[in-house]
Scaffold this motif. Structure first.
Motif, PDB file in Angstrom:
ATOM      1  N   LEU A 277       0.832  -1.202   0.000  1.00  0.00           N
ATOM      2  CA  LEU A 277       0.000   0.000   0.000  1.00  0.00           C
ATOM      3  C   LEU A 277       0.869   1.257   0.000  1.00  0.00           C
ATOM      4  CD1 LEU A 277      -2.978   0.937   0.101  1.00  0.00           C
ATOM      5  CD2 LEU A 277      -2.716   1.142   2.585  1.00  0.00           C
ATOM      6  N   LYS A 278       0.662   2.109  -1.011  1.00  0.00           N
ATOM      7  CA  LYS A 278       1.441   3.335  -1.145  1.00  0.00           C
ATOM      8  C   LYS A 278       0.581   4.591  -1.075  1.00  0.00           C
ATOM      9  CE  LYS A 278       5.243   1.081  -1.580  1.00  0.00           C
ATOM     10  NZ  LYS A 278       6.159   1.042  -0.411  1.00  0.00           N
ATOM     11  N   VAL A 279      -0.706   4.467  -1.375  1.00  0.00           N
ATOM     12  CA  VAL A 279      -1.609   5.622  -1.356  1.00  0.00           C
ATOM     13  C   VAL A 279      -2.875   5.255  -0.589  1.00  0.00           C
ATOM     14  CG1 VAL A 279      -2.971   7.247  -2.726  1.00  0.00           C
ATOM     15  CG2 VAL A 279      -0.753   6.456  -3.582  1.00  0.00           C
ATOM     16  N   LEU A 280      -3.172   6.037   0.444  1.00  0.00           N
ATOM     17  CA  LEU A 280      -4.395   5.843   1.236  1.00  0.00           C
ATOM     18  C   LEU A 280      -5.123   7.177   1.332  1.00  0.00           C
ATOM     19  CD1 LEU A 280      -6.265   4.173   3.062  1.00  0.00           C
ATOM     20  CD2 LEU A 280      -4.762   4.745   4.991  1.00  0.00           C
ATOM     21  N   ASP A 281      -6.351   7.221   0.817  1.00  0.00           N
ATOM     22  CA  ASP A 281      -7.157   8.447   0.846  1.00  0.00           C
ATOM     23  C   ASP A 281      -8.310   8.260   1.820  1.00  0.00           C
ATOM     24  OD1 ASP A 281      -8.663  10.694   0.430  1.00  0.00           O
ATOM     25  OD2 ASP A 281      -8.683  10.553  -1.754  1.00  0.00           O
ATOM     26  N   ILE A 282      -8.261   8.982   2.941  1.00  0.00           N
ATOM     27  CA  ILE A 282      -9.324   8.916   3.960  1.00  0.00           C
ATOM     28  C   ILE A 282      -9.930  10.292   4.183  1.00  0.00           C
ATOM     29  CG2 ILE A 282      -8.441   6.874   5.155  1.00  0.00           C
ATOM     30  CD1 ILE A 282      -7.051   8.807   7.113  1.00  0.00           C
ATOM     31  N   SER A 283      -9.780  11.190   3.231  1.00  0.00           N
ATOM     32  CA  SER A 283     -10.294  12.556   3.376  1.00  0.00           C
ATOM     33  C   SER A 283     -11.816  12.578   3.387  1.00  0.00           C
ATOM     34  CB  SER A 283      -9.766  13.430   2.233  1.00  0.00           C
ATOM     35  OG  SER A 283     -10.133  12.884   0.977  1.00  0.00           O
ATOM     36  N   GLY A 284     -12.379  13.597   4.043  1.00  0.00           N
ATOM     37  CA  GLY A 284     -13.820  13.785   4.028  1.00  0.00           C
ATOM     38  C   GLY A 284     -14.605  12.757   4.816  1.00  0.00           C
TER      39      GLY A 284
ATOM     40  N   HIS B   9      -5.476  20.755   5.973  1.00  0.00           N
ATOM     41  CA  HIS B   9      -4.542  20.133   5.048  1.00  0.00           C
ATOM     42  C   HIS B   9      -5.173  18.889   4.454  1.00  0.00           C
ATOM     43  CE1 HIS B   9      -1.561  22.292   7.729  1.00  0.00           C
ATOM     44  NE2 HIS B   9      -1.395  22.834   6.542  1.00  0.00           N
ATOM     45  N   SER B  10      -4.803  18.597   3.237  1.00  0.00           N
ATOM     46  CA  SER B  10      -5.401  17.441   2.580  1.00  0.00           C
ATOM     47  C   SER B  10      -4.381  16.377   2.216  1.00  0.00           C
ATOM     48  CB  SER B  10      -6.115  17.883   1.295  1.00  0.00           C
ATOM     49  OG  SER B  10      -5.169  18.393   0.376  1.00  0.00           O
ATOM     50  N   PHE B  11      -3.101  16.609   2.552  1.00  0.00           N
ATOM     51  CA  PHE B  11      -2.110  15.666   2.046  1.00  0.00           C
ATOM     52  C   PHE B  11      -0.946  15.512   3.003  1.00  0.00           C
ATOM     53  CE2 PHE B  11       1.573  14.551  -0.529  1.00  0.00           C
ATOM     54  CZ  PHE B  11       1.081  13.469  -1.225  1.00  0.00           C
ATOM     55  N   LEU B  12      -0.515  14.285   3.240  1.00  0.00           N
ATOM     56  CA  LEU B  12       0.668  13.983   4.040  1.00  0.00           C
ATOM     57  C   LEU B  12       1.455  12.907   3.323  1.00  0.00           C
ATOM     58  CD1 LEU B  12      -1.180  13.682   7.433  1.00  0.00           C
ATOM     59  CD2 LEU B  12       0.359  15.533   6.846  1.00  0.00           C
ATOM     60  N   GLY B  13       2.668  13.202   2.945  1.00  0.00           N
ATOM     61  CA  GLY B  13       3.474  12.185   2.289  1.00  0.00           C
ATOM     62  C   GLY B  13       4.062  12.663   0.980  1.00  0.00           C
ATOM     63  N   ILE B  14       4.658  11.776   0.225  1.00  0.00           N
ATOM     64  CA  ILE B  14       5.206  12.134  -1.077  1.00  0.00           C
ATOM     65  C   ILE B  14       4.059  12.472  -2.024  1.00  0.00           C
ATOM     66  CG2 ILE B  14       6.419  11.219  -3.099  1.00  0.00           C
ATOM     67  CD1 ILE B  14       8.177   9.658  -1.246  1.00  0.00           C
ATOM     68  N   LEU B  15       4.205  13.568  -2.735  1.00  0.00           N
ATOM     69  CA  LEU B  15       3.134  14.051  -3.601  1.00  0.00           C
ATOM     70  C   LEU B  15       2.947  13.128  -4.795  1.00  0.00           C
ATOM     71  CD1 LEU B  15       1.109  16.314  -3.899  1.00  0.00           C
ATOM     72  CD2 LEU B  15       2.780  17.583  -5.220  1.00  0.00           C
ATOM     73  N   LYS B  16       1.730  12.559  -4.930  1.00  0.00           N
ATOM     74  CA  LYS B  16       1.402  11.669  -6.041  1.00  0.00           C
ATOM     75  C   LYS B  16       0.026  12.035  -6.571  1.00  0.00           C
ATOM     76  CE  LYS B  16       3.925   7.674  -4.222  1.00  0.00           C
ATOM     77  NZ  LYS B  16       3.829   6.242  -3.874  1.00  0.00           N
ATOM     78  N   ASP B  17      -0.258  11.581  -7.778  1.00  0.00           N
ATOM     79  CA  ASP B  17      -1.622  11.727  -8.263  1.00  0.00           C
ATOM     80  C   ASP B  17      -2.435  10.527  -7.785  1.00  0.00           C
ATOM     81  OD1 ASP B  17      -1.002   9.553  -9.867  1.00  0.00           O
ATOM     82  OD2 ASP B  17      -0.747  10.745 -11.682  1.00  0.00           O
ATOM     83  N   ARG B  18      -3.748  10.550  -8.090  1.00  0.00           N
ATOM     84  CA  ARG B  18      -4.618   9.499  -7.584  1.00  0.00           C
ATOM     85  C   ARG B  18      -4.372   8.147  -8.245  1.00  0.00           C
ATOM     86  NH1 ARG B  18      -8.603  11.550  -4.196  1.00  0.00           N
ATOM     87  NH2 ARG B  18      -7.738  13.462  -3.355  1.00  0.00           N
ATOM     88  N   GLU B  19      -3.542   8.136  -9.279  1.00  0.00           N
ATOM     89  CA  GLU B  19      -3.189   6.864  -9.909  1.00  0.00           C
ATOM     90  C   GLU B  19      -1.923   6.276  -9.293  1.00  0.00           C
ATOM     91  OE1 GLU B  19      -5.115   5.378 -12.077  1.00  0.00           O
ATOM     92  OE2 GLU B  19      -6.505   7.049 -11.911  1.00  0.00           O
ATOM     93  N   GLY B  20      -1.359   6.980  -8.310  1.00  0.00           N
ATOM     94  CA  GLY B  20      -0.186   6.466  -7.628  1.00  0.00           C
ATOM     95  C   GLY B  20       1.132   6.869  -8.260  1.00  0.00           C
TER      96      GLY B  20
ATOM     97  N   PHE C 141       5.100   6.279   1.301  1.00  0.00           N
ATOM     98  CA  PHE C 141       3.673   6.208   1.622  1.00  0.00           C
ATOM     99  C   PHE C 141       3.048   7.591   1.566  1.00  0.00           C
ATOM    100  CE2 PHE C 141       0.290   6.246   4.956  1.00  0.00           C
ATOM    101  CZ  PHE C 141      -0.597   5.411   4.303  1.00  0.00           C
ATOM    102  N   SER C 142       1.851   7.689   0.949  1.00  0.00           N
ATOM    103  CA  SER C 142       1.119   8.954   0.834  1.00  0.00           C
ATOM    104  C   SER C 142      -0.247   8.823   1.477  1.00  0.00           C
ATOM    105  CB  SER C 142       0.947   9.349  -0.638  1.00  0.00           C
ATOM    106  OG  SER C 142       2.201   9.527  -1.260  1.00  0.00           O
ATOM    107  N   LEU C 143      -0.606   9.833   2.265  1.00  0.00           N
ATOM    108  CA  LEU C 143      -1.885   9.829   2.972  1.00  0.00           C
ATOM    109  C   LEU C 143      -2.648  11.105   2.667  1.00  0.00           C
ATOM    110  CD1 LEU C 143      -3.799   8.618   5.188  1.00  0.00           C
ATOM    111  CD2 LEU C 143      -2.524   9.992   6.831  1.00  0.00           C
TER     112      LEU C 143
END
Length: 282
Positions: free
Chosen positions: A121-128, A184-195, A148-150
């Motif tokens: 797991l490299k991208v986890l979106d739990i916003s909203g 804030h909406s992002f924590l981690g290495i900046l990636k797009d939603r495709e990883g 890892f990006s959150l």
């Protein structure tokens, strides 16, 4: 025959889509299909899926082992649903999962999220969601996994939580990212939603979200601009017609005035002739 993508919208130009094997499907998009509940038996035959989107399906719960047969799944999108709890037993044997999107649900806790089940797991979106704190496993991964990006914006974080205090005491920067008045909406290495990585950095990167009030005015402004641009030709026609009407009124008024002056001149000439005749008679 291998089919790489299938959505719930039927395209009559592709009749062959009616005769594909479920094991041939790599990408399945069921967004907006209002299926309400996902059971293991309904998706177990899609064993070769790599991407699955169940966004905006009004899903309220996931049963144990729901995705256990999708061991090749790389990306799972469960955004914009009605999930209130994260059932870790729904995600058994998902060792290939790279991207998990859980944004815009009603999640109040992730206590049942065991990250050892998602080694890739490299991208986890739990916003909203309605999250007030994160489990220790997630906090540990944020601090120790540079890849890892959150996405965690728009959650009512409780910065006085006992679970969090020990992390915040050791890492003031982490506290600022979760407890700052700015959302804030992002924590981690900046990636797009495709990883895909957009910017490499060993330090944690944060990206500010616009917030509801700011976004609302941007949306309203954009709508008005669209309305104005869409009716620009009509506005030009109205302005042209208005100028034409003014010109006609002006021409008419000028013409009328000229006629009056002409009549007055004729009357003056007539009066002058009469005075001359009277004088000659006298």
């Amino acid at each position: 025959m291998t089919v790489h993508k299938l959505s719930c919208t039927y395209d009559p130009s592709e009749e062959r889509s009616l005769f594909i094997q479920k094991t041939d499907i790599k990408t399945l998009d069921l967004s907006g299909s209002m299926i309400n509940e996902v059971v293991r038996s309904s998706i177990r035959e899609y064993g070769n899926l790599e991407e699955l989107s169940l966004s905006n399906c009004r899903i309220k719960r996931l049963e144990n082992g729901t995705f256990a047969d999708l061991q090749k799944l790389i990306k799972l999108n469960l955004s914009d649903n009605l999930l209130t709890t994260f059932n870790g037993h729904s995600f058994e044997r998902m060792s290939s999962l790279n991207i998990m999107i859980l944004s815009n649900n009603l999640l109040e806790t992730l206590s049942d999220m065991h990250l050892e089940a998602f080694p890739k797991l490299k991208v986890l979106d739990i916003s909203g969601n309605q999250l007030q704190s994160l489990p220790e496993e997630v906090m540990y991964k944020i601090q120790n996994d540079p890849a890892f990006s959150l996405y965690a914006g728009n959650n009512p974080w409780n910065c006085n939580s006992i679970i969090w205090k020990k992390y915040f005491e050791r890492n003031e920067e982490l506290k600022k990212k979760f407890c700052s008045p700015v959302s804030h909406s992002f924590l981690g290495i900046l990636k797009d939603r495709e990883g895909r990585t957009i910017m490499q950095s060993k330090t944690t990167v944060i990206r500010e979200s616009c917030g509801f009030v700011k976004c609302k005015w941007w949306i309203i402004g954009s709508v008005w601009i669209g309305v104005i641009l869409g009716n620009l030709n009509k506005l030009n026609k109205l302005l042209y017609q208005s100028r034409c009407r003014k010109k006609k009124v002006l021409e008419k008024s000028v013409g009328t005035e000229a006629e009056v002056h002409h009549l007055l001149r004729q009357e003056r000439v007539a009066l002058g002739v009469e005075e001359t005749e009277l004088k000659s008679k006298n």
